[in-house]
Design a protein around this motif. Sequence first.
Motif, PDB file in Angstrom:
ATOM      1  N   ASN A 159      23.100 -54.052 -26.598  1.00 47.80           N
ATOM      2  CA  ASN A 159      23.817 -55.125 -26.439  1.00 47.80           C
ATOM      3  C   ASN A 159      23.582 -55.906 -25.580  1.00 47.80           C
ATOM      4  O   ASN A 159      24.161 -55.775 -24.382  1.00 47.80           O
ATOM      5  CB  ASN A 159      25.457 -54.896 -27.074  1.00 47.80           C
ATOM      6  N   ILE A 160      23.008 -57.092 -25.578  1.00 51.86           N
ATOM      7  CA  ILE A 160      22.343 -58.054 -24.575  1.00 51.86           C
ATOM      8  C   ILE A 160      23.618 -58.622 -23.991  1.00 51.86           C
ATOM      9  O   ILE A 160      23.720 -59.175 -22.714  1.00 51.86           O
ATOM     10  CB  ILE A 160      21.223 -58.940 -24.811  1.00 51.86           C
ATOM     11  N   GLU A 161      24.599 -59.072 -24.546  1.00 53.37           N
ATOM     12  CA  GLU A 161      25.924 -59.607 -24.349  1.00 53.37           C
ATOM     13  C   GLU A 161      26.710 -59.060 -23.355  1.00 53.37           C
ATOM     14  O   GLU A 161      27.509 -59.396 -22.714  1.00 53.37           O
ATOM     15  CB  GLU A 161      26.609 -60.078 -25.736  1.00 53.37           C
ATOM     16  N   ALA A 162      26.620 -57.504 -23.439  1.00 53.27           N
ATOM     17  CA  ALA A 162      27.338 -56.759 -22.273  1.00 53.27           C
ATOM     18  C   ALA A 162      26.549 -56.542 -20.982  1.00 53.27           C
ATOM     19  O   ALA A 162      27.079 -55.609 -20.247  1.00 53.27           O
ATOM     20  CB  ALA A 162      27.530 -55.196 -22.927  1.00 53.27           C
ATOM     21  N   MET A 163      25.493 -57.109 -20.803  1.00 54.94           N
ATOM     22  CA  MET A 163      24.643 -56.991 -19.744  1.00 54.94           C
ATOM     23  C   MET A 163      25.163 -58.006 -18.487  1.00 54.94           C
ATOM     24  O   MET A 163      25.314 -59.210 -18.874  1.00 54.94           O
ATOM     25  CB  MET A 163      22.974 -57.023 -20.014  1.00 54.94           C
ATOM     26  N   ASN A 164      25.021 -57.506 -17.243  1.00 52.61           N
ATOM     27  CA  ASN A 164      24.974 -58.492 -16.363  1.00 52.61           C
ATOM     28  C   ASN A 164      23.554 -58.983 -15.879  1.00 52.61           C
ATOM     29  O   ASN A 164      22.591 -58.671 -16.411  1.00 52.61           O
ATOM     30  CB  ASN A 164      25.956 -57.948 -14.909  1.00 52.61           C
ATOM     31  N   GLU A 165      23.433 -59.912 -14.877  1.00 49.36           N
ATOM     32  CA  GLU A 165      22.410 -60.619 -14.722  1.00 49.36           C
ATOM     33  C   GLU A 165      21.320 -59.407 -14.106  1.00 49.36           C
ATOM     34  O   GLU A 165      20.162 -59.935 -14.608  1.00 49.36           O
ATOM     35  CB  GLU A 165      22.447 -61.593 -13.637  1.00 49.36           C
ATOM     36  N   ASN A 166      21.679 -58.725 -13.486  1.00 53.41           N
ATOM     37  CA  ASN A 166      20.774 -57.670 -12.864  1.00 53.41           C
ATOM     38  C   ASN A 166      20.021 -56.802 -14.005  1.00 53.41           C
ATOM     39  O   ASN A 166      18.949 -56.591 -14.150  1.00 53.41           O
ATOM     40  CB  ASN A 166      21.403 -56.750 -11.972  1.00 53.41           C
ATOM     41  N   LYS A 167      21.197 -56.379 -15.073  1.00 51.21           N
ATOM     42  CA  LYS A 167      20.520 -55.555 -16.082  1.00 51.21           C
ATOM     43  C   LYS A 167      19.732 -56.412 -16.897  1.00 51.21           C
ATOM     44  O   LYS A 167      18.760 -55.835 -17.710  1.00 51.21           O
ATOM     45  CB  LYS A 167      21.758 -54.882 -16.685  1.00 51.21           C
ATOM     46  N   LEU A 168      20.115 -57.638 -16.954  1.00 51.72           N
ATOM     47  CA  LEU A 168      19.411 -58.680 -18.075  1.00 51.72           C
ATOM     48  C   LEU A 168      18.015 -58.819 -17.516  1.00 51.72           C
ATOM     49  O   LEU A 168      16.937 -58.724 -18.309  1.00 51.72           O
ATOM     50  CB  LEU A 168      20.015 -59.980 -18.093  1.00 51.72           C
ATOM     51  N   ALA A 169      17.537 -58.894 -15.994  1.00 50.51           N
ATOM     52  CA  ALA A 169      16.378 -59.049 -15.784  1.00 50.51           C
ATOM     53  C   ALA A 169      15.563 -57.664 -16.010  1.00 50.51           C
ATOM     54  O   ALA A 169      14.362 -57.839 -16.251  1.00 50.51           O
ATOM     55  CB  ALA A 169      16.424 -59.215 -14.006  1.00 50.51           C
ATOM     56  N   SER A 170      15.883 -56.558 -15.611  1.00 50.41           N
ATOM     57  CA  SER A 170      15.420 -55.468 -16.359  1.00 50.41           C
ATOM     58  C   SER A 170      15.107 -55.210 -17.511  1.00 50.41           C
ATOM     59  O   SER A 170      14.108 -54.947 -18.128  1.00 50.41           O
ATOM     60  CB  SER A 170      16.386 -54.154 -15.527  1.00 50.41           C
ATOM     61  N   PHE A 171      16.240 -55.705 -18.356  1.00 46.08           N
ATOM     62  CA  PHE A 171      15.852 -55.618 -19.771  1.00 46.08           C
ATOM     63  C   PHE A 171      14.643 -56.647 -20.357  1.00 46.08           C
ATOM     64  O   PHE A 171      13.857 -56.134 -20.834  1.00 46.08           O
ATOM     65  CB  PHE A 171      17.105 -55.968 -20.639  1.00 46.08           C
TER      66      PHE A 171
END
Length: 255
Positions: free
Chosen positions: A71-83
């Motif tokens: 779930n991309i809405e549950a990610m913080n900025e660092n995790k989003l970058a990795s995602f």
Amino acid sequence: MDIVLDVKALSKVYGSKGNIYTALDHIDLQIEAGEFVGIMGPSGAGKTTLLNVISTIDKPTSGTITVGGENIEAMNENKLASFRRNKLGFIFQEFNLLDTLTLKENIILPLTLAKMRPALVDKKAAEICEILGISEILSKYPYEVSGGQKQRAAAARAIITEPALILADEPTGALDSKSSQELLQCLSEINKSKNATIMLVTHDAFAASYCHRLLFIKDGKFFAELVRGNNSRREFFPKILDVLAAIGGKNNDMI
């Protein structure tokens, strides 16, 4: 079949109070592994907004987006970058290649940044570039090759990480008809040979005819769906034009 993209009740609203514009209105969408899905619609229909929200460039007002079970809405900025780096591949109208690097260096850049073993990097690059027909020009710089070759190099860079989902935003928009056809044939081959999952946003019925399934968006809502099934591209093409005419789209391309 595994669901790669699962979008539920997705809305995107701009403005506030008396000046509100609804770009996406409770969109539901699922894309299975190995599908080649196209999103079409007239200008302002919401297709680019949909792509931007799925790609995490923009945030939805409400709803959920799950890619590869995350779930991309549950990610913080660092995790989003990795995602973004590991799960998504991007092919845009503009090639976004670095002129100071050769085509090969551009293509393998994501793997180099991930510190993958050089031998494995070379193997992956050789395989994907063979499919895309650019093996002979890898030592050249972007300014030394044609637009079509640049876009196929950009596609190779997007695909080499084996992302869960490849997002293509008008990838043929800056290409001539011959280069467009070559790129689309390559994407179709990668979809088949690599079981790559591709979501293509386009206004072009010729490009859309390569897809397995088309979703037409109008005023922020899905208006119609076409499944290619056993139809040839030549048989699929007029059906696409009929739906575009019904929702106000235009297309002058000939198959």
